[in-house]
Design a protein around this motif. Sequence first.
Motif, PDB file in Angstrom:
ATOM      1  N   TYR A 267     -11.171   4.800  -3.005  1.00 22.55           N
ATOM      2  CA  TYR A 267      -9.728   4.774  -2.750  1.00 22.55           C
ATOM      3  C   TYR A 267      -9.166   3.490  -3.339  1.00 22.55           C
ATOM      4  O   TYR A 267      -9.780   2.430  -3.250  1.00 22.55           O
ATOM      5  N   GLU A 268      -7.976   3.601  -3.926  1.00 22.11           N
ATOM      6  CA  GLU A 268      -7.325   2.386  -4.395  1.00 22.11           C
ATOM      7  C   GLU A 268      -6.877   1.538  -3.217  1.00 22.11           C
ATOM      8  O   GLU A 268      -7.000   0.316  -3.216  1.00 22.11           O
ATOM      9  N   LYS A 269      -6.350   2.218  -2.202  1.00 20.57           N
ATOM     10  CA  LYS A 269      -5.859   1.512  -1.015  1.00 20.57           C
ATOM     11  C   LYS A 269      -6.311   2.262   0.238  1.00 20.57           C
ATOM     12  O   LYS A 269      -5.932   3.413   0.440  1.00 20.57           O
ATOM     13  N   ILE A 270      -7.108   1.596   1.050  1.00 21.59           N
ATOM     14  CA  ILE A 270      -7.448   2.171   2.351  1.00 21.59           C
ATOM     15  C   ILE A 270      -6.237   2.063   3.264  1.00 21.59           C
ATOM     16  O   ILE A 270      -5.823   3.030   3.902  1.00 21.59           O
ATOM     17  N   ILE A 271      -5.630   0.872   3.315  1.00 20.96           N
ATOM     18  CA  ILE A 271      -4.429   0.634   4.120  1.00 20.96           C
ATOM     19  C   ILE A 271      -3.501  -0.288   3.335  1.00 20.96           C
ATOM     20  O   ILE A 271      -3.942  -1.266   2.735  1.00 20.96           O
ATOM     21  N   GLU A 272      -2.222   0.028   3.373  1.00 22.35           N
ATOM     22  CA  GLU A 272      -1.225  -0.907   2.847  1.00 22.35           C
ATOM     23  C   GLU A 272       0.033  -0.821   3.709  1.00 22.35           C
ATOM     24  O   GLU A 272       0.646   0.246   3.812  1.00 22.35           O
ATOM     25  N   PHE A 273       0.377  -1.921   4.353  1.00 20.68           N
ATOM     26  CA  PHE A 273       1.633  -2.053   5.087  1.00 20.68           C
ATOM     27  C   PHE A 273       2.584  -2.894   4.245  1.00 20.68           C
ATOM     28  O   PHE A 273       2.209  -3.964   3.757  1.00 20.68           O
ATOM     29  N   ASN A 274       3.812  -2.424   4.094  1.00 21.26           N
ATOM     30  CA  ASN A 274       4.830  -3.184   3.368  1.00 21.26           C
ATOM     31  C   ASN A 274       6.054  -3.366   4.264  1.00 21.26           C
ATOM     32  O   ASN A 274       6.791  -2.411   4.525  1.00 21.26           O
ATOM     33  N   GLN A 275       6.243  -4.601   4.752  1.00 22.25           N
ATOM     34  CA  GLN A 275       7.415  -4.941   5.566  1.00 22.25           C
ATOM     35  C   GLN A 275       7.579  -3.987   6.755  1.00 22.25           C
ATOM     36  O   GLN A 275       8.673  -3.498   7.042  1.00 22.25           O
ATOM     37  N   VAL A 276       6.495  -3.747   7.457  1.00 24.04           N
ATOM     38  CA  VAL A 276       6.502  -2.813   8.587  1.00 24.04           C
ATOM     39  C   VAL A 276       7.037  -3.504   9.841  1.00 24.04           C
ATOM     40  O   VAL A 276       6.621  -4.623  10.179  1.00 24.04           O
ATOM     41  N   CYS A 277       7.967  -2.846  10.505  1.00 21.74           N
ATOM     42  CA  CYS A 277       8.555  -3.364  11.750  1.00 21.74           C
ATOM     43  C   CYS A 277       8.451  -2.295  12.840  1.00 21.74           C
ATOM     44  O   CYS A 277       8.663  -1.112  12.568  1.00 21.74           O
ATOM     45  N   VAL A 278       8.132  -2.730  14.054  1.00 22.51           N
ATOM     46  CA  VAL A 278       8.065  -1.819  15.191  1.00 22.51           C
ATOM     47  C   VAL A 278       8.729  -2.490  16.387  1.00 22.51           C
ATOM     48  O   VAL A 278       8.489  -3.665  16.664  1.00 22.51           O
ATOM     49  N   ARG A 279       9.566  -1.729  17.068  1.00 21.73           N
ATOM     50  CA  ARG A 279      10.158  -2.198  18.318  1.00 21.73           C
ATOM     51  C   ARG A 279      10.259  -1.024  19.281  1.00 21.73           C
ATOM     52  O   ARG A 279      10.350   0.136  18.863  1.00 21.73           O
ATOM     53  N   TYR A 280      10.220  -1.319  20.556  1.00 23.13           N
ATOM     54  CA  TYR A 280      10.404  -0.307  21.593  1.00 23.13           C
ATOM     55  C   TYR A 280      11.655  -0.677  22.375  1.00 23.13           C
ATOM     56  O   TYR A 280      11.655  -1.630  23.160  1.00 23.13           O
ATOM     57  N   GLY A 281      12.737   0.052  22.154  1.00 29.73           N
ATOM     58  CA  GLY A 281      13.999  -0.302  22.780  1.00 29.73           C
ATOM     59  C   GLY A 281      14.444  -1.664  22.300  1.00 29.73           C
ATOM     60  O   GLY A 281      14.591  -1.905  21.099  1.00 29.73           O
ATOM     61  N   ASP A 282      14.680  -2.570  23.246  1.00 28.62           N
ATOM     62  CA  ASP A 282      15.116  -3.919  22.895  1.00 28.62           C
ATOM     63  C   ASP A 282      13.942  -4.867  22.669  1.00 28.62           C
ATOM     64  O   ASP A 282      14.148  -6.057  22.410  1.00 28.62           O
ATOM     65  N   GLN A 283      12.714  -4.349  22.774  1.00 30.34           N
ATOM     66  CA  GLN A 283      11.530  -5.214  22.686  1.00 30.34           C
ATOM     67  C   GLN A 283      10.910  -5.129  21.294  1.00 30.34           C
ATOM     68  O   GLN A 283      10.300  -4.121  20.936  1.00 30.34           O
ATOM     69  N   PRO A 284      11.047  -6.200  20.474  1.00 32.53           N
ATOM     70  CA  PRO A 284      10.377  -6.186  19.162  1.00 32.53           C
ATOM     71  C   PRO A 284       8.882  -6.418  19.319  1.00 32.53           C
ATOM     72  O   PRO A 284       8.459  -7.257  20.122  1.00 32.53           O
ATOM     73  N   ILE A 285       8.088  -5.682  18.567  1.00 35.20           N
ATOM     74  CA  ILE A 285       6.628  -5.817  18.654  1.00 35.20           C
ATOM     75  C   ILE A 285       6.084  -6.536  17.428  1.00 35.20           C
ATOM     76  O   ILE A 285       5.461  -7.588  17.537  1.00 35.20           O
TER      77      ILE A 285
END
Length: 414
Positions: free
Chosen positions: A183-201
Motif C-alpha cells: 500500500y502506498e498509504k496505510i493511514i493518512e490524516f490531513n487536517q482532521v478535526c473532531v468535536r462532540y457538541g461544544d467539546q473539541p477533541i
Amino acid sequence: MNQIPVHYGIVISNSVDKKAFINQILSKNSTGELSVFNHYDGILFSDLAIAEFIEKEHRHHTIEITRSENRHFHTFSSGERRKLFLEYCLAQNPDYIIFDNPFDHLDQQSRTELYHQLYKLSDSISILQLSHQEKNLLTFIKHRVHVSDSTFKITKIKKAGLLRSNKRPFDFPSSLVSFKVAYEKIIEFNQVCVRYGDQPIVKDISWTVGQGEFWQLIGPNGSGKSTLLSLITGDNPKAFGQNIIIFDRKKGSGESVWDIKKNIGYFSTHLTELFKRNHTVEQMVLSGFFDSIGLYVKPSGLQQQKALQWLDVIGMRHLRNSYFNRLSLGQQRVVLMVRALIKQPPLLILDEPFEGLDPENTALVSQLINGLVKNTEITIIYVSHTVEKSLAPSHIYELIPTQVGSIGRLKLED
C-alpha cells in the motif's frame, strides 16, 4: 475500621482466578494473613467493577455514578472512568478498598496524582493492592505477598523476584489470508478535526503511517487517542467528510466498515467487556478470521489448524476447550492478542497490550510484537502510557491537549 489501617500488596499470577480470589476477601472468607479483613466491609476498585457499572447503566438506561455530569459512564475515557469510580468507592465509606491494578490506563501525571491520593488515603483506610508485577506496588506498602495459583495460598515475595521468563524462539504460523502486497498509504490524516457538541477533541491532525512501520501513539488521558483509533477502524462516523485515507482509499469513497476491518487486527483491554457468551478459547481465536464478537460460522479445517498453531505459540493449546469467560483476565488478554494476529493483517492496532499481564506474559507479548516487526511487513500502532523497555518503536506520534482540542506532533527520541 477502628484499628490502625493495614495495607497489603498482593502480586497475583495470570494463572490465578482473580475474580474468585477477590470474592473470597469481600465475602469475609479469607484464610491466613488476610483473615484480618473478615471482620470488616470492603469495596472493589477494578476494571471488572467498572465494566459491571457500565453494563448496569446500559441495561437499565440509567446514570448512577456520573449523575452530576448527566453523562453516561461509558462515554468517558478509560482513565477518566477510574478517577470517577474512585470517588464513588470512597463515598461508600468502606473499611478497606481492594485496588486491582489501579494504575492501568493512566498517564504519568495521573499516576503520580493517584499515588499521592492513595498515600494520603492510607492514613485512614486499609488498602489491598493487587498487581501482576511487584514493580507496580505502592512504595508505602510494607506487607508484600504473592498468590501463584487458585488455592489462593499467600506466600512471601522473594527478594530475587517471582518469575524469570526465558526467551524462547518460535515460528509464526503462516497466514491463510492473502492481502494486497503493498500500500502506498496505510493511514493518512490531513487536517482532521473532531468535536462532540461544544467539546473539541482533536484539532488539525496530520499523520501519515506507511507500510511496515512500527508506531507508538502517546498522549495523556482524554487527549483523543481512542478517537483517532476509532477513525481508523471505521467505528466512528465522524470520519466521514474528513480528509482521511485508509489503505489507499479515501474515507467515504464507497468502502464499508467491513472492508476496513478485514485489513485490521485489533486488540484492546476493553474487548473483554464485549465477550459475554460461552465461547471456548479456540472459538475466540477463530473469531479473528471473521472480525466477529464470538464465533457464529463454521470455520474450515485449515482455520482450525491455524488456531491450534497459534495456541501452541502462547502455550495454551491445553485450554482450547475451556470457556474464554472463565479464564483469568491476563489469560483472556493473551488470547485476544492472538485473535488479533491470526489473520496477520496489513495493520495491527494494540491498545495497551501489556496492561494486566504478569512478567511471564509480558515477556511473551513482547516477543510476539518484536517478532512481527522483524519478520513481517505488518504495520503496527501501539498505544501505551508507559514505556516497555523491550520494544523499540520506529516512530512516535504524540497528542498534546489544548483548549481547542489536541494537536499532534512527531516526537523525536530524547
